[in-house]
Design a protein around this motif. Structure first.
Motif, PDB file in Angstrom:
ATOM      1  N   TRP A 189      38.312  28.124  42.676  1.00 32.53           N
ATOM      2  CA  TRP A 189      37.922  29.117  43.684  1.00 32.53           C
ATOM      3  C   TRP A 189      39.043  29.350  44.692  1.00 32.53           C
ATOM      4  O   TRP A 189      39.294  30.486  45.099  1.00 32.53           O
ATOM      5  N   GLY A 228      42.253  28.918  44.127  1.00 31.53           N
ATOM      6  CA  GLY A 228      43.291  29.681  43.429  1.00 31.53           C
ATOM      7  C   GLY A 228      42.969  31.163  43.383  1.00 31.53           C
ATOM      8  O   GLY A 228      43.836  32.022  43.628  1.00 31.53           O
ATOM      9  N   LEU A 229      41.720  31.464  43.083  1.00 31.81           N
ATOM     10  CA  LEU A 229      41.293  32.878  43.074  1.00 31.81           C
ATOM     11  C   LEU A 229      41.365  33.465  44.483  1.00 31.81           C
ATOM     12  O   LEU A 229      41.704  34.640  44.664  1.00 31.81           O
ATOM     13  N   ILE A 250      43.529  32.621  46.813  1.00 27.16           N
ATOM     14  CA  ILE A 250      44.942  32.898  47.092  1.00 27.16           C
ATOM     15  C   ILE A 250      45.354  34.226  46.473  1.00 27.16           C
ATOM     16  O   ILE A 250      45.980  35.081  47.119  1.00 27.16           O
ATOM     17  N   LEU A 251      44.990  34.423  45.197  1.00 21.84           N
ATOM     18  CA  LEU A 251      45.327  35.681  44.517  1.00 21.84           C
ATOM     19  C   LEU A 251      44.648  36.870  45.192  1.00 21.84           C
ATOM     20  O   LEU A 251      45.265  37.924  45.389  1.00 21.84           O
ATOM     21  N   ALA A 252      43.380  36.684  45.553  1.00 21.10           N
ATOM     22  CA  ALA A 252      42.649  37.771  46.221  1.00 21.10           C
ATOM     23  C   ALA A 252      43.275  38.095  47.567  1.00 21.10           C
ATOM     24  O   ALA A 252      43.399  39.271  47.946  1.00 21.10           O
ATOM     25  N   VAL A 291      46.448  37.651  48.614  1.00 19.49           N
ATOM     26  CA  VAL A 291      47.717  38.357  48.452  1.00 19.49           C
ATOM     27  C   VAL A 291      47.478  39.786  47.970  1.00 19.49           C
ATOM     28  O   VAL A 291      48.061  40.750  48.481  1.00 19.49           O
ATOM     29  N   GLY A 292      46.572  39.940  46.984  1.00 14.73           N
ATOM     30  CA  GLY A 292      46.297  41.273  46.445  1.00 14.73           C
ATOM     31  C   GLY A 292      45.708  42.211  47.485  1.00 14.73           C
ATOM     32  O   GLY A 292      46.164  43.351  47.663  1.00 14.73           O
ATOM     33  N   VAL A 326      41.631  33.274  51.820  1.00 15.59           N
ATOM     34  CA  VAL A 326      41.853  34.713  51.588  1.00 15.59           C
ATOM     35  C   VAL A 326      42.524  35.349  52.805  1.00 15.59           C
ATOM     36  O   VAL A 326      43.495  36.116  52.676  1.00 15.59           O
ATOM     37  N   PHE A 346      46.333  34.028  53.357  1.00 16.44           N
ATOM     38  CA  PHE A 346      47.280  34.596  52.403  1.00 16.44           C
ATOM     39  C   PHE A 346      47.338  36.115  52.526  1.00 16.44           C
ATOM     40  O   PHE A 346      48.378  36.716  52.270  1.00 16.44           O
ATOM     41  N   ALA A 394      50.778  38.374  53.045  1.00 15.51           N
ATOM     42  CA  ALA A 394      51.037  38.910  51.701  1.00 15.51           C
ATOM     43  C   ALA A 394      52.400  39.591  51.603  1.00 15.51           C
ATOM     44  O   ALA A 394      53.159  39.364  50.653  1.00 15.51           O
ATOM     45  N   ILE A 428      55.742  38.487  49.261  1.00 14.64           N
ATOM     46  CA  ILE A 428      56.364  39.368  48.269  1.00 14.64           C
ATOM     47  C   ILE A 428      57.797  39.712  48.657  1.00 14.64           C
ATOM     48  O   ILE A 428      58.682  39.795  47.802  1.00 14.64           O
TER      49      ILE A 428
END
Length: 336
Positions: A11, A13-14, A16-18, A20-21, A229, A232, A236, A240
């Motif tokens: 969760w 990990g998801l 972190i991705l969410a 940044v996205g 969330v 990150f 974001a 990048i």
């Protein structure tokens, strides 16, 4: 363990991705949330941290808190690691990596600022998130409260002198508003709320307290993921735009975290601390009071400085690293 706890790393990990996205897709939303702060403490993040630590505060038994002084070894371990070891190992790692190992890729001015940011992280041991890590390793809630409280008292007096010594400057001004507001928001208020809730539940019935705590457990994890969330998402664009710099700063920070943990764990084994005291004692020194570090970095070096960036990287690497250490502590728990 429930579904949330069992797959917590997934969760996060998801999350972190969410983060940044979403930070790249809807930056105005995160900018607006980021602006909702006072004295460098983001109020939305504060709410989510509240959600995380409130369940643990309910579990604190004040009759047991009085007995913590009878077992001072855990407190001594926490204080020695946090104030006599951690700041100096962080400074040493910063110098090693940015004045020697990474010198070909970083200009001297930036290197000095990155080292300064790392030092500020090293002198600011964690406050709020310790309660989360303690809960995840089934730590003694009463002992954890005393460890954090004494640590905070020492921080009031020791932060500025140690930071000034390691930074080689004399004008380190402690942002008292940040320090006091964070302590009130993350410790005092949830503690009072937990005490009142506990008293009310105990008056209702014997089963009311454990049932209520069990019902809150998923919300504690949701608060952690929501915090990830946001953190990150806030950074974001930086992630990048400067991935190499982020990676370079992260390397010594990660080494510091694992190094401090294993030093504390060895100390806990040597002192023969019970597992539910040893776990939180080791994790307190490993994580950082990032609001304080970020605030001081900005006041001393500026918002866009390398020092401020280093403290932000500390925020980004902390949650994944701490979750891995939580997993180690749980794996090393003695068989019942």
């Amino acid at each position: 363990m429930g579904l949330f706890e069992r797959y917590l790393s997934v969760w996060v990990g998801l999350g972190i991705l969410a983060g940044v996205g979403l930070g790249l897709l809807v930056p105005p939303v995160f900018q607006a949330v980021s602006a909702m702060e006072y004295a460098q403490v983001n109020l939305v993040v504060a709410v989510f941290i509240w959600v995380m630590i409130y369940p643990m505060m309910i579990q604190i038994d004040w009759s047991a808190v009085r007995n913590v002084g009878k077992k001072p070894q855990g407190l001594m371990l926490t204080l020695v690691v946090n104030w006599l070891i951690k700041p100096f190992t962080m400074a040493a790692l910063g110098v090693l990596f940015f004045q020697y190992i990474f010198a070909p890729w970083v200009d001297p001015q930036s290197a000095s600022e990155y080292i300064a940011g790392m030092i500020l992280l090293g002198v600011a041991p964690c406050t709020a998130m310790v309660f989360v890590w303690s809960q995840l390793v089934k730590g003694d809630a009463n002992y954890t409260l005393v460890q954090v409280s004494i640590n905070d008292i020492i921080m009031v007096f020791a932060f500025a002198p140690i930071a000034a010594f390691l930074l080689g400057v004399t004008n380190v001004t402690v942002p008292w508003e940040t320090l006091l507001l964070a302590t009130v928001l993350y410790v005092v208020l949830p503690l009072i709320a937990g005490m009142l809730t506990r008293q009310w539940l105990l008056k209702r019935s014997r089963d009311a307290l454990p049932a209520f705590v069990a019902a809150l457990k998923p919300w504690s994890v949701i608060g952690l993921i929501a915090t990830v969330v946001l953190l990150f998402g806030f950074q974001a664009e930086t992630i990048i735009r400067q991935p190499l710099v982020i990676l370079l700063i992260a390397v010594p920070l990660v080494l510091q975290s694992y190094g401090i943990f294993f030093i504390a764990w060895w100390g806990a084994r040597w002192l023969k601390l019970p597992h539910n005291v040893a776990g939180p004692a080791c994790l307190i020194g490993t994580s950082n009071f990032f609001e304080l570090a970020v605030a001081v970095a900005i006041s001393l070096f500026g918002l866009n400085s390398g020092a401020a960036l280093a403290t932000v990287v500390g925020v980004l690497v902390e949650v994944p690293v701490m979750l891995s250490l939580v997993a180690l502590v749980n794996r090393w728990r003695p068989a019942a």
